[in-house]
Scaffold this motif. Sequence first.
Motif, PDB file in Angstrom:
ATOM      1  N   UNK A 151      48.053 -18.379  66.513  1.00  0.00           N
ATOM      2  CA  UNK A 151      48.249 -17.695  67.779  1.00  0.00           C
ATOM      3  C   UNK A 151      49.715 -17.405  68.010  1.00  0.00           C
ATOM      4  N   UNK A 152      50.075 -17.148  69.280  1.00  0.00           N
ATOM      5  CA  UNK A 152      51.449 -16.777  69.599  1.00  0.00           C
ATOM      6  C   UNK A 152      51.795 -17.259  70.997  1.00  0.00           C
ATOM      7  N   UNK A 153      53.054 -17.736  71.181  1.00  0.00           N
ATOM      8  CA  UNK A 153      53.599 -17.998  72.504  1.00  0.00           C
ATOM      9  C   UNK A 153      54.042 -16.655  73.088  1.00  0.00           C
ATOM     10  N   UNK A 154      53.528 -16.283  74.243  1.00  0.00           N
ATOM     11  CA  UNK A 154      53.859 -14.996  74.851  1.00  0.00           C
ATOM     12  C   UNK A 154      54.404 -15.214  76.255  1.00  0.00           C
ATOM     13  N   UNK A 155      55.685 -14.877  76.458  1.00  0.00           N
ATOM     14  CA  UNK A 155      56.287 -14.998  77.783  1.00  0.00           C
ATOM     15  C   UNK A 155      56.316 -13.669  78.521  1.00  0.00           C
ATOM     16  N   UNK A 156      56.200 -12.556  77.799  1.00  0.00           N
ATOM     17  CA  UNK A 156      56.334 -11.237  78.393  1.00  0.00           C
ATOM     18  C   UNK A 156      57.716 -10.645  78.224  1.00  0.00           C
ATOM     19  N   UNK A 157      58.651 -11.432  77.680  1.00  0.00           N
ATOM     20  CA  UNK A 157      59.976 -10.925  77.379  1.00  0.00           C
ATOM     21  C   UNK A 157      59.992 -10.133  76.086  1.00  0.00           C
ATOM     22  N   UNK A 158      61.152  -9.575  75.752  1.00  0.00           N
ATOM     23  CA  UNK A 158      61.265  -8.701  74.583  1.00  0.00           C
ATOM     24  C   UNK A 158      60.858  -9.405  73.299  1.00  0.00           C
ATOM     25  N   UNK A 159      61.401 -10.583  73.061  1.00  0.00           N
ATOM     26  CA  UNK A 159      61.236 -11.236  71.761  1.00  0.00           C
ATOM     27  C   UNK A 159      59.790 -11.638  71.495  1.00  0.00           C
ATOM     28  N   UNK A 160      59.174 -12.344  72.443  1.00  0.00           N
ATOM     29  CA  UNK A 160      57.789 -12.767  72.217  1.00  0.00           C
ATOM     30  C   UNK A 160      56.831 -11.578  72.248  1.00  0.00           C
ATOM     31  N   UNK A 161      57.166 -10.546  73.021  1.00  0.00           N
ATOM     32  CA  UNK A 161      56.294  -9.366  73.075  1.00  0.00           C
ATOM     33  C   UNK A 161      56.286  -8.619  71.756  1.00  0.00           C
ATOM     34  N   UNK A 190      57.473 -20.089  91.881  1.00  0.00           N
ATOM     35  CA  UNK A 190      58.791 -20.231  91.259  1.00  0.00           C
ATOM     36  C   UNK A 190      59.282 -18.903  90.728  1.00  0.00           C
ATOM     37  N   UNK A 191      60.594 -18.688  90.803  1.00  0.00           N
ATOM     38  CA  UNK A 191      61.171 -17.474  90.221  1.00  0.00           C
ATOM     39  C   UNK A 191      61.185 -17.546  88.698  1.00  0.00           C
ATOM     40  N   UNK A 192      60.822 -18.708  88.129  1.00  0.00           N
ATOM     41  CA  UNK A 192      60.739 -18.844  86.680  1.00  0.00           C
ATOM     42  C   UNK A 192      59.398 -18.347  86.130  1.00  0.00           C
ATOM     43  N   UNK A 193      58.493 -17.893  87.016  1.00  0.00           N
ATOM     44  CA  UNK A 193      57.148 -17.510  86.586  1.00  0.00           C
ATOM     45  C   UNK A 193      57.158 -16.179  85.836  1.00  0.00           C
ATOM     46  N   UNK A 194      56.824 -16.225  84.545  1.00  0.00           N
ATOM     47  CA  UNK A 194      56.736 -15.027  83.716  1.00  0.00           C
ATOM     48  C   UNK A 194      55.293 -14.682  83.361  1.00  0.00           C
ATOM     49  N   UNK A 195      54.354 -15.466  83.863  1.00  0.00           N
ATOM     50  CA  UNK A 195      52.958 -15.284  83.450  1.00  0.00           C
ATOM     51  C   UNK A 195      52.422 -13.881  83.732  1.00  0.00           C
ATOM     52  N   UNK A 196      52.716 -13.254  84.877  1.00  0.00           N
ATOM     53  CA  UNK A 196      52.198 -11.895  85.090  1.00  0.00           C
ATOM     54  C   UNK A 196      52.687 -10.892  84.041  1.00  0.00           C
ATOM     55  N   UNK A 197      53.943 -11.055  83.599  1.00  0.00           N
ATOM     56  CA  UNK A 197      54.468 -10.174  82.565  1.00  0.00           C
ATOM     57  C   UNK A 197      53.706 -10.370  81.257  1.00  0.00           C
ATOM     58  N   UNK A 198      53.489 -11.625  80.895  1.00  0.00           N
ATOM     59  CA  UNK A 198      52.763 -11.917  79.662  1.00  0.00           C
ATOM     60  C   UNK A 198      51.337 -11.395  79.728  1.00  0.00           C
ATOM     61  N   UNK A 199      50.705 -11.565  80.874  1.00  0.00           N
ATOM     62  CA  UNK A 199      49.329 -11.115  81.042  1.00  0.00           C
ATOM     63  C   UNK A 199      49.221  -9.601  80.856  1.00  0.00           C
ATOM     64  N   UNK A 200      50.195  -8.872  81.388  1.00  0.00           N
ATOM     65  CA  UNK A 200      50.179  -7.421  81.284  1.00  0.00           C
ATOM     66  C   UNK A 200      50.353  -6.973  79.837  1.00  0.00           C
ATOM     67  N   UNK A 201      51.286  -7.600  79.096  1.00  0.00           N
ATOM     68  CA  UNK A 201      51.498  -7.252  77.697  1.00  0.00           C
ATOM     69  C   UNK A 201      50.252  -7.576  76.878  1.00  0.00           C
TER      70      UNK A 201
END
Length: 657
Positions: A282-292, A316-327
């Motif tokens: 599998x893959x760790x997906x944060x929604x940022x450039x590198x993991x995407x 939290x402002x650290x929440x990236x889950x919506x970005x990852x979900x969209x990708x």
Amino acid sequence: MCGLAGLWLPNPCLHGEALNALAGAMGATLHHRGPDDAGTWCDAQAGIGLAHQRLSILDLSPLGHQPMASNDGRYQLVYNGEIYNFAQLRAALSALGHRFRGHSDTEVLLAAISEWGLEATLAQCNGMFALALWDTREQTLQLARDRVGKKPLYYGWAGDTLVFGSELKALWRHPDFDNDVAPDALTLLLRLGYIPAPYCIHRDTFKLMPGRVLRLQAADIAAGAAAHRPEQAQRPFWDARQAMQEALAAPFTGDAAAAEERLDALLRDAVGLRMVADVPVGVFLSGGTDSSIVTALMQAQSARPVRSFSIGFSGSHHDEAPLAREVAAHLGCEHTELYVDGRDALAVVPELPRMFDEPFADASQVPTALVAKLARTGVTVALSGDGGDELFFGYSRYVRALRNWQMLRAVPAPLRALLARRAGGEGSRTGGLAVLFNEAGARGIGDVYRNRISRWRRPAAAVRGAHEPETFYSLAQPLHGAGTPADAMMLADFTTYLPDDLLCKVDRTSMAVGLEARAPLLDWRVAEFAWSLPLAFKYREGHSKYLLKQVLRRYVPDHMVDRPKRGFGAPVGDWLRGDLRAWAQALLDPARLAAEGVFVPESIQAPWQAFLGGQRKWHTHLWTVLMFQAWQEGWRQARADVAGQGGAGQGGALHPA
């Protein structure tokens, strides 16, 4: 992924059964790294013992069992990692007459060593690894670590015995390992939040540096730790600075479009190689450039939906889950996300000394541990996006350091000297003019950048009897004058921050749950290509990772690419003012610090009281101290446990509290 351990006695004094029991006990402490199989091999006459714990990834049959002997019986190998191009190496060796019983990369690695020798073999390997190789003919032991330092390897002396292993837990299990804290190494933890290789928190104990081989003979073991300066004894088979200098001397000559095409092909191959396994990947997906981009290239090469995993932080402002979900939805992945709150994160904190048996103070270790645990519920291997920032100018601190260095170079030297006398010590951590005063005496970009990445500015003042050792960050010109200041900063992070913080964090948290993590952006071919590129291909019009983002646009819409960078962090300041305050107060109690005799209590109390008084940023100072204090409790319990078990071979795995 696996765990390895071993020992070598200078004067063999244990019969075979006792030596085997001790090696096995050391290896058993690493069961979490390799829960699928265990093995030992000993030569009592030579005084050498090897142990291995296996996480089966390739060739799940017993034919992949370690320690493994070469076909001619000359070599015994214990090995942690993966050789991604093992199929190509196997084909080349088969053409030379080698025959294979199974299809593990371990068997291929041994055949290659028999054919070409260790260093020539490692130069041909594309992978991540740490290994110990015993040569029965020459009676020598060689320890080696991959180019980037993805897999760890410690070694040191327990009394007069050499001990080594994937984690310090294995060394602790030897009854004579009573090596106390190394105060000089502790200063590096305060400055950086981690202890870079070759240093270690224990006296007479070291880390093997990335891309290095350490060759030891019986005379070396008898001489003990005092005879070795590890940075000199460890011989490079690949050196990042030399590789970058060579890439800069032969720069990429095409335009941005050609570079984009080349990078896409390199990354596609790097990702494809790391998808090879006999277990779910599998893959760790944060929604940022590198993991995407890693996720996109996996899905482009998979006939089935890729399993992707992300962690969300409630409120939290650290929440990236919506970005990852969209990708994930756009790419068609089978996505799993887990939302956690402060209580879930704080529950990990007591586990940190067990996961990190050397003090480690990057607070993103907490969310990383959570996402690794989540991924392990569905896969055995997970790819990550580590390396993009260090190769493609991804950190905002690079821009700030360049700005400050340009400003300082415009100031006359006498005025800079005057400003440097007003340097504010630890107070410069809070920002403002104090930062510029602290950087005024800089000799080069390396000094400016060291100030940007430092937590404690004068760490030796906080540790009794300590002198801070030099590291790669101590160099005023990390590239020895080659390249640009931007290249120099990226190299410093690639050689130090990347292996000893980021990759250490991923290794310990993933291995704690028996998960193998792979980083395709750190394929050495990608790194050397990135170093050949001009800065304009990495940083353009105020935006970092330009070329990586151009490749990503091939797979996802622009709005999923043009997002501000978010760190994978943790709200440590909120924790220390809230649920962790009592825990921190107890560990930082002045009477306790005075009794332990490691820290200067007044130096610790000053930032603690400033933090409680509402001053910003001091939590980064305090977290380094707290992680040491929590680790120290675990280490003392570990020593007591070994003593209670009666020494060699009397108990199972050692797990410090």
